[in-house]
Design a protein around this motif. Structure first.
Motif, PDB file in Angstrom:
ATOM      1  N   GLN A 104       0.820  -1.199   0.000  1.00  0.00           N
ATOM      2  CA  GLN A 104       0.000   0.000   0.000  1.00  0.00           C
ATOM      3  C   GLN A 104       0.862   1.261   0.000  1.00  0.00           C
ATOM      4  N   LEU A 108       0.763   4.560  -2.562  1.00  0.00           N
ATOM      5  CA  LEU A 108       0.543   5.937  -2.128  1.00  0.00           C
ATOM      6  C   LEU A 108       1.737   6.842  -2.425  1.00  0.00           C
ATOM      7  N   SER A 190      -3.064  11.215  -8.415  1.00  0.00           N
ATOM      8  CA  SER A 190      -4.489  11.164  -8.692  1.00  0.00           C
ATOM      9  C   SER A 190      -4.754  11.901  -9.990  1.00  0.00           C
ATOM     10  N   ARG A 204      -6.945  15.627  -0.527  1.00  0.00           N
ATOM     11  CA  ARG A 204      -7.404  14.230  -0.555  1.00  0.00           C
ATOM     12  C   ARG A 204      -6.219  13.277  -0.513  1.00  0.00           C
ATOM     13  N   ASP A 205      -5.167  13.585  -1.273  1.00  0.00           N
ATOM     14  CA  ASP A 205      -3.981  12.729  -1.285  1.00  0.00           C
ATOM     15  C   ASP A 205      -3.314  12.692   0.085  1.00  0.00           C
ATOM     16  N   ILE A 207      -4.666  13.264   3.006  1.00  0.00           N
ATOM     17  CA  ILE A 207      -5.509  12.547   3.975  1.00  0.00           C
ATOM     18  C   ILE A 207      -5.305  11.045   3.849  1.00  0.00           C
ATOM     19  N   HIS A 208      -5.243  10.546   2.633  1.00  0.00           N
ATOM     20  CA  HIS A 208      -5.009   9.114   2.427  1.00  0.00           C
ATOM     21  C   HIS A 208      -3.650   8.693   2.970  1.00  0.00           C
ATOM     22  N   ILE A 209      -2.633   9.519   2.735  1.00  0.00           N
ATOM     23  CA  ILE A 209      -1.294   9.198   3.233  1.00  0.00           C
ATOM     24  C   ILE A 209      -1.271   9.233   4.757  1.00  0.00           C
ATOM     25  N   LYS A 210      -1.930  10.240   5.345  1.00  0.00           N
ATOM     26  CA  LYS A 210      -1.976  10.349   6.808  1.00  0.00           C
ATOM     27  C   LYS A 210      -2.677   9.144   7.429  1.00  0.00           C
ATOM     28  N   ASP A 211      -3.812   8.754   6.862  1.00  0.00           N
ATOM     29  CA  ASP A 211      -4.540   7.585   7.380  1.00  0.00           C
ATOM     30  C   ASP A 211      -3.694   6.319   7.286  1.00  0.00           C
ATOM     31  N   HIS A 212      -2.932   6.206   6.206  1.00  0.00           N
ATOM     32  CA  HIS A 212      -2.087   5.026   6.023  1.00  0.00           C
ATOM     33  C   HIS A 212      -0.970   4.977   7.059  1.00  0.00           C
ATOM     34  N   GLU A 215      -2.209   4.292  10.669  1.00  0.00           N
ATOM     35  CA  GLU A 215      -2.862   2.981  10.815  1.00  0.00           C
ATOM     36  C   GLU A 215      -1.931   1.988  11.506  1.00  0.00           C
TER      37      GLU A 215
END
Length: 356
Positions: A104, A108, A190, A204-205, A207-212, A215
């Protein structure tokens, strides 16, 4: 071995200097990507095919990054599909835990660095002297950051020299510029949404990286520990190795920024031709090779220094003047065009209603 005092600065703070440098250039890369996407969004109505092509390039790089992640984690690839609007890469073996997280991560972070890394390899043949690693006399936060920035400054200077002395009669130069333009149109994680309501941007990009990242905090802690151990190893044996590792990522970000910025004049020229009557639209593009060839031919009979630079200036100035003149004297009637497009949309709507 160490030949300078081991202070707190050398043992702790200096380790963060090149990391902060890479993060700074990476954010600068993000902003140039966002700027480019906004320019492309302005072209969507009149150049849908071109924008879809750039979408395809970006999604292709994204799919390649994901496939590389599955390859590194030895998951294998069972299917690989790329379209203008989405990509689908499926592994042969579904792995969990750290392998899934690493795969993943490639998805990203890969689109930011992998395409730029490929261009970086090709750039060695034209800006090879710019690949200079820092030499540290002492190991402090300031010295480490200065060495990092100095290496990137040398690299950027060589790139600038390449563009200033660009020879469009040299196939290597022309090929490399085409590579930069191609990759520059797709170095983004994206794409521009097919529908206007889609919101795909830098936020948006991130946020996805931060969530990853949050996690699996344990994985992040392990990575930090490994980096610090590597830092200590290089501190005692070869201080430049640690900074050199991050200089490599800095070169990738800088290459991506240069490639993206190189596409801006092309996008602006495409935007400017939308203001010109259809039968005259190709003239600004034709003026680029014609003016350059004419300048080089004339300079054969007037020997002078810096022939390539003068020819480039003539080409740029001529293209600018031709475009401005056509916009002024051959400007398209945007009101009639807007009314025509409105009638077309209304007609299409009626057709759709009749079909229902």
């Amino acid at each position: 071995m160490v030949d300078f005092p081991l202070t707190i600065d050398a043992l702790v703070f200096a380790a963060f200097a090149p990391i902060l440098g890479v993060i700074a250039f990476w954010f600068l890369q993000l902003f140039t990507i966002e700027f480019q996407k906004r320019l492309l969004s302005q072209l969507r109505h009149h150049h849908e095919a071109f924008c879809r092509f750039t979408n395809y390039i970006g999604i292709l790089f994204q799919a390649l990054s994901q496939a590389l992640g599955y390859t590194v984690t030895r998951s294998g690839i069972s299917s690989f599909q790329v379209t203008v609007n989405y990509e689908k890469v499926e592994p042969k073996k579904e792995k969990e835990g750290v392998f899934e997280w690493v795969a993943q991560s490639f998805l990203l972070f890969g689109p930011f660095f992998i395409p730029a890394g490929l261009v970086l390899l090709m750039s060695y043949f034209v800006v090879g002297r710019g690949f200079v690693y820092p030499t540290l006399l002492q190991y402090t936060f300031i010295e480490s950051l200065t060495g990092f920035l100095t290496s990137l400054s040398t690299f950027a200077t060589e790139f600038g020299e390449f563009f200033i002395t660009l020879d469009l009669f040299n196939p290597l130069h022309v090929g490399f510029v085409c590579v930069l333009l191609f990759f520059g149109l797709g170095i983004r994680p994206s794409y521009i949404g097919q529908e206007r309501k889609e919101k795909i941007d830098i936020l948006r990009d991130l946020i996805h990286i931060k969530d990853h990242l949050i996690e699996k905090p344990l994985y992040i802690a392990v990575i930090i520990l490994i980096l610090y151990l590597f830092y200590l190893f290089s501190l005692f044996f070869n201080p430049g190795v640690y900074v050199g590792l991050f200089v490599l990522f800095g070169w990738m970000s800088l290459t991506a920024i240069i490639a993206i910025l190189l596409t801006v004049p092309l996008l602006l020229l495409i935007w400017a031709t939308d203001l010109i009557q259809p039968r005259w639209k190709t003239v600004p593009f034709l003026s680029i090779p014609v003016s350059y060839i004419v300048a080089r031919v004339l300079l054969l009979y007037q020997p002078m220094n810096h022939v390539e630079q003068v020819s480039l200036l003539v080409m740029l100035f001529s293209t600018f003047l031709v475009t401005i003149a056509l916009i002024k004297y051959k400007r398209t009637n945007r009101f009639k065009t807007a009314v025509k497009m409105k009638h077309v949309r209304v007609a299409d709507g009626k057709k759709g209603t009749s079909k229902k």
